[in-house]
Every structure is written in C-alpha cells, then in structure tokens.
Write a protein that holds these residues in place. Structure first.
Motif, PDB file in Angstrom:
ATOM      1  N   SER A  80       2.445   2.197 -10.659  1.00 19.67           N
ATOM      2  CA  SER A  80       2.641   1.808  -9.432  1.00 19.67           C
ATOM      3  C   SER A  80       2.962   0.454  -9.267  1.00 19.67           C
ATOM      4  O   SER A  80       3.136  -0.120  -8.316  1.00 19.67           O
ATOM      5  CB  SER A  80       1.491   2.238  -8.407  1.00 19.67           C
ATOM      6  N   TYR A 100       3.412  -6.305  -6.725  1.00 17.55           N
ATOM      7  CA  TYR A 100       2.566  -5.461  -6.128  1.00 17.55           C
ATOM      8  C   TYR A 100       2.148  -4.207  -6.590  1.00 17.55           C
ATOM      9  O   TYR A 100       3.348  -3.579  -7.473  1.00 17.55           O
ATOM     10  CB  TYR A 100       2.704  -5.319  -4.441  1.00 17.55           C
ATOM     11  N   ARG A 101       1.339  -3.604  -6.508  1.00 16.60           N
ATOM     12  CA  ARG A 101       0.735  -2.297  -6.959  1.00 16.60           C
ATOM     13  C   ARG A 101      -0.224  -1.483  -6.049  1.00 16.60           C
ATOM     14  O   ARG A 101      -0.519  -1.996  -5.250  1.00 16.60           O
ATOM     15  CB  ARG A 101       0.568  -2.375  -8.549  1.00 16.60           C
ATOM     16  N   ASP A 102      -0.260  -0.303  -6.689  1.00 16.45           N
ATOM     17  CA  ASP A 102      -1.288   0.589  -5.668  1.00 16.45           C
ATOM     18  C   ASP A 102      -0.932   0.595  -4.350  1.00 16.45           C
ATOM     19  O   ASP A 102      -1.756   0.746  -3.456  1.00 16.45           O
ATOM     20  CB  ASP A 102      -2.767   0.161  -6.107  1.00 16.45           C
ATOM     21  N   TYR A 103       0.424   0.978  -3.941  1.00 12.59           N
ATOM     22  CA  TYR A 103       0.727   0.974  -2.505  1.00 12.59           C
ATOM     23  C   TYR A 103       0.161   2.363  -2.004  1.00 12.59           C
ATOM     24  O   TYR A 103       0.263   3.327  -2.694  1.00 12.59           O
ATOM     25  CB  TYR A 103       2.314   1.111  -2.193  1.00 12.59           C
ATOM     26  N   ASP A 104      -0.603   2.044  -1.052  1.00 11.90           N
ATOM     27  CA  ASP A 104      -1.482   3.142  -0.360  1.00 11.90           C
ATOM     28  C   ASP A 104      -0.816   3.471   1.097  1.00 11.90           C
ATOM     29  O   ASP A 104      -1.236   2.530   1.836  1.00 11.90           O
ATOM     30  CB  ASP A 104      -2.956   2.783  -0.281  1.00 11.90           C
ATOM     31  N   VAL A 148      -1.712  -2.876  -0.291  1.00 10.15           N
ATOM     32  CA  VAL A 148      -1.078  -3.075  -1.575  1.00 10.15           C
ATOM     33  C   VAL A 148      -1.975  -4.119  -2.271  1.00 10.15           C
ATOM     34  O   VAL A 148      -2.719  -4.877  -1.605  1.00 10.15           O
ATOM     35  CB  VAL A 148       0.389  -3.696  -1.575  1.00 10.15           C
ATOM     36  N   LEU A 191       6.511  -8.404   2.029  1.00  5.44           N
ATOM     37  CA  LEU A 191       5.549  -7.550   1.804  1.00  5.44           C
ATOM     38  C   LEU A 191       5.333  -6.961   3.236  1.00  5.44           C
ATOM     39  O   LEU A 191       5.643  -5.710   3.634  1.00  5.44           O
ATOM     40  CB  LEU A 191       4.349  -7.732   1.202  1.00  5.44           C
ATOM     41  N   ILE A 214       2.490  -1.855   5.716  1.00  2.00           N
ATOM     42  CA  ILE A 214       1.164  -2.025   5.382  1.00  2.00           C
ATOM     43  C   ILE A 214       0.350  -2.935   6.394  1.00  2.00           C
ATOM     44  O   ILE A 214       1.046  -3.585   7.140  1.00  2.00           O
ATOM     45  CB  ILE A 214       1.044  -2.902   4.040  1.00  2.00           C
ATOM     46  N   ILE A 232      -3.024  -6.878   2.311  1.00  2.00           N
ATOM     47  CA  ILE A 232      -2.850  -7.114   0.928  1.00  2.00           C
ATOM     48  C   ILE A 232      -4.163  -7.571   0.204  1.00  2.00           C
ATOM     49  O   ILE A 232      -4.825  -8.406   1.031  1.00  2.00           O
ATOM     50  CB  ILE A 232      -1.757  -8.228   0.809  1.00  2.00           C
TER      51      ILE A 232
END
Length: 184
Positions: free
Chosen positions: A60, A79-83, A89, A117, A123, A126
């Motif tokens: 991710s 960025y990672r783990d976008y939910d 993120v 972002l 989102i 962060i």
C-alpha cells in the motif's frame, strides 16, 4: 510528473532511475538509522535492491522523490495504508542526502506533501510515528502542524535498548487553520 511544490523542494513521481538513490540511502547506516531505526540493512547489488523494492511495490506504499529546485534528488516521501472508510493515511519521509539535513528541506517537503494529500485524497487524517531519539524529525513534524497524540512505551528495540514510539497526527481542520493563517 511533478505532484507538489514547496519553497525549497519539488516532489515528483518515482522513476526507474531513482532506484539507485533509494539504494544508496538505504545502504547508508546513518540515514537508515534515522529513517527506520536500523543500521544493518544492506542491498549489495542494484538487482538485489530492485527485487526487494518491487516485491514491496504491490503493497500500500505510494512513494515519491523529494528533489531540490535544481532537480537534485535528496530523499523520498510516501504515504501508505490509505483507509477510505476512516479517511486516514500514514506519512513517511527521509532526506537521504545528509548535507541537506537541518536546513529546512524536510520540513518544506512535509508541508508541500501534506497539502497535496489533503487536496487529492478524500482523507481527514494523516498520521506518522517515529522513535523518541529522533528529535529533529519530531520538531519538523511539529513545525508542519502535527501534534503528539501518544506514546507507545518501549515499543522499538534499537541499538541495544528499548525506545518509545511517538505517535503524531494532523486532521483536516487543523491543516485548514494553518493553511488559512500561512497560505501554504
């Protein structure tokens, strides 16, 4: 492709030729220590590094290059783990070229990336984490508007001792207050 501009840096998409920089920074014990809390990660060949990097490419993580205004790559930001349900993120950054440490390049990159972002992803939050000895990073994150939200006591074992992990976050309404005050 350029995705964000700061006062000192530009942030652009990762290109194939950038892997040599990522490998160099990953193999530098001091850079690896401050980025990940490890000193002994070593990728002996470009092929080995590419295999490791692309094995993670299905993850991710969305990684970008931080470069100076004269186009010198100096680090990466991601960025990672976008939910999309919770609208969160996780941010990561490292400046790999040590001559740019402590001169505002990381702070500038974080500000530009946070703006990107919030503008491009749906989102509200962060978040990030670092370990307690990484004072330079903690101060940079705070300058950008991140707040310390918690501490995971002795959660990382680094260099023979336990360290606290500092959890930091920024929510959209805090970002908007800062953006309205400073016009970032």
């Amino acid at each position: 492709m350029l995705i964000a501009k700061g006062d000192l840096v530009n942030i652009r998409e990762l290109r194939w030729g950038d892997l040599k920089y990522l490998q160099k920074w990953s193999n530098d014990p001091e850079v690896a220590f401050w980025a990940r809390g490890v000193k002994d990660v070593s990728y002996t060949s470009a092929g080995e590094f590419r295999r490791w990097y692309y094995s993670r490419s299905n993850s991710s993580i969305k990684r970008f290059i931080v470069e100076t205004k004269d186009k010198k790559p100096i680090g990466s930001i991601s960025y990672r783990d976008y939910d999309p349900v919770n609208k969160v993120v996780v941010l990561g950054i490292h400046i790999g070229e040590k001559e740019y440490w402590g001169k505002g390049f990381g702070t500038d990159a974080i500000k530009a990336f946070v703006k990107y972002l919030f503008a491009t992803l749906d989102i509200n939050r962060i978040e990030l984490d670092t370990f307690d000895d990484n004072i330079r990073a903690i101060k940079a994150y705070q300058k950008c508007g991140f707040k310390i939200e918690g501490v995971l006591r002795e959660a990382r074992f680094i260099d023979g001792k336990f360290h606290d992990v500092i959890i930091m976050g920024m929510i959209r309404k805090d970002f908007e207050k800062i953006a309205n005050r400073t016009q970032i």
